[in-house]
Design a protein around this motif. Sequence first.
Motif, PDB file in Angstrom:
ATOM      1  N   ARG A   1       9.315  -0.788   9.181  1.00  0.00           N
ATOM      2  CA  ARG A   1      10.335  -0.893  10.239  1.00  0.00           C
ATOM      3  C   ARG A   1      11.265  -2.075   9.973  1.00  0.00           C
ATOM      4  NH1 ARG A   1       6.109   0.156  13.836  1.00  0.00           N
ATOM      5  NH2 ARG A   1       6.023  -2.061  14.418  1.00  0.00           N
ATOM      6  N   GLN A   2      10.695  -3.185   9.571  1.00  0.00           N
ATOM      7  CA  GLN A   2      11.509  -4.353   9.274  1.00  0.00           C
ATOM      8  C   GLN A   2      12.421  -4.092   8.079  1.00  0.00           C
ATOM      9  OE1 GLN A   2       8.478  -7.354   8.760  1.00  0.00           O
ATOM     10  NE2 GLN A   2       8.402  -7.860  10.942  1.00  0.00           N
TER      11      GLN A   2
ATOM     12  N   SER B   1      -2.885  -2.400   7.442  1.00  0.00           N
ATOM     13  CA  SER B   1      -2.816  -2.512   8.894  1.00  0.00           C
ATOM     14  C   SER B   1      -1.428  -2.889   9.382  1.00  0.00           C
ATOM     15  CB  SER B   1      -3.838  -3.549   9.388  1.00  0.00           C
ATOM     16  OG  SER B   1      -3.453  -4.864   9.026  1.00  0.00           O
ATOM     17  N   GLN B   2      -0.625  -3.494   8.514  1.00  0.00           N
ATOM     18  CA  GLN B   2       0.714  -3.938   8.878  1.00  0.00           C
ATOM     19  C   GLN B   2       1.819  -3.074   8.285  1.00  0.00           C
ATOM     20  OE1 GLN B   2       1.284  -6.601  11.012  1.00  0.00           O
ATOM     21  NE2 GLN B   2      -0.940  -6.470  11.281  1.00  0.00           N
TER      22      GLN B   2
ATOM     23  N   THR C   1       0.792  -1.247   0.000  1.00  0.00           N
ATOM     24  CA  THR C   1       0.000   0.000   0.000  1.00  0.00           C
ATOM     25  C   THR C   1       0.817   1.286   0.000  1.00  0.00           C
ATOM     26  OG1 THR C   1      -0.411   0.256   2.404  1.00  0.00           O
ATOM     27  CG2 THR C   1      -1.928  -1.180   1.168  1.00  0.00           C
ATOM     28  N   TRP C   2       2.165   1.236  -0.100  1.00  0.00           N
ATOM     29  CA  TRP C   2       2.906   2.489  -0.230  1.00  0.00           C
ATOM     30  C   TRP C   2       3.290   2.719  -1.687  1.00  0.00           C
ATOM     31  CZ3 TRP C   2       7.742   1.892  -2.264  1.00  0.00           C
ATOM     32  CH2 TRP C   2       8.459   0.711  -2.015  1.00  0.00           C
ATOM     33  N   SER C   3       3.441   3.986  -2.031  1.00  0.00           N
ATOM     34  CA  SER C   3       3.853   4.397  -3.375  1.00  0.00           C
ATOM     35  C   SER C   3       4.889   5.502  -3.270  1.00  0.00           C
ATOM     36  CB  SER C   3       2.656   4.914  -4.186  1.00  0.00           C
ATOM     37  OG  SER C   3       1.691   3.899  -4.398  1.00  0.00           O
TER      38      SER C   3
ATOM     39  N   TRP D   1      -7.218  -7.731   1.094  1.00  0.00           N
ATOM     40  CA  TRP D   1      -5.759  -7.698   1.119  1.00  0.00           C
ATOM     41  C   TRP D   1      -5.266  -6.267   1.312  1.00  0.00           C
ATOM     42  CZ3 TRP D   1      -3.603 -12.149   1.887  1.00  0.00           C
ATOM     43  CH2 TRP D   1      -4.287 -13.295   1.494  1.00  0.00           C
ATOM     44  N   ARG D   2      -5.964  -5.307   0.732  1.00  0.00           N
ATOM     45  CA  ARG D   2      -5.599  -3.903   0.944  1.00  0.00           C
ATOM     46  C   ARG D   2      -5.624  -3.568   2.437  1.00  0.00           C
ATOM     47  NH1 ARG D   2      -9.955   0.522  -0.460  1.00  0.00           N
ATOM     48  NH2 ARG D   2      -9.818  -0.384  -2.546  1.00  0.00           N
TER      49      ARG D   2
END
Length: 230
Positions: free
Chosen positions: A212-213, A205-206, A70-72, A199-200
Amino acid sequence: MNPLPSGQRWLSGPMPRFGLAQYVQRWADPSTVRALGLHGEVHFPLAVAHGQLASLPRVALTAHFHCVTTWSVPDLCWEGWRVQDLWAAFFREAARPSASHVRISGADGYATCLPLEEFLHPSALLADRLAGQPLSQAHGAPLRLVVPRLYGYKNVKHVQTLELLAGPAPVSGMGRLLAHPRGRADLEERSGVGFQPFWRRLYASQLSTFLRQAERFQSPPDPLQGEPHA
């Protein structure tokens, strides 16, 4: 700036090195990847040395990059060679008419399958530069597949071999969960099964945990300390 595909959000800062943990922690040595091989549904296998790419026209491409989680990142500037030109110059005559898909494998062990029409899309690039600089080890040196219309998991790093197939590559149950046969961002093709907005929401949510990982794998490990582990 073009609108974001459904469920995406702009990420502040540079594009992170990202991927499944078992691959993102592997640091392929770019000096060992000197050619692009072709096999599978072919009349004859062959390998194109990286130096041969100099005969093709170089192109620049500015495009957004969309991760399935979900990031761009907006307006990344890639340079390299169009996959269409590579295909026409070196691979078209070798390919059998039965070939409909291609499995792209990287030197880090990661691989994904695409319909040939996606692989040969006019926007698809085999990139060796990003933001005016040679492609880094973190982002797929020496060559990375860039297909802006597809989620990042289809944009293979350290591209090494192409296997032409007469149909989609068989996938396990987990593989169907983690990858769509095409992976188009504008159609939100995040997974091969299930209701895509599920799935979105799951990825969103994660997202903070994922990022961070990923911070652990932004630079090659210190050889004195050895490889980090996820």
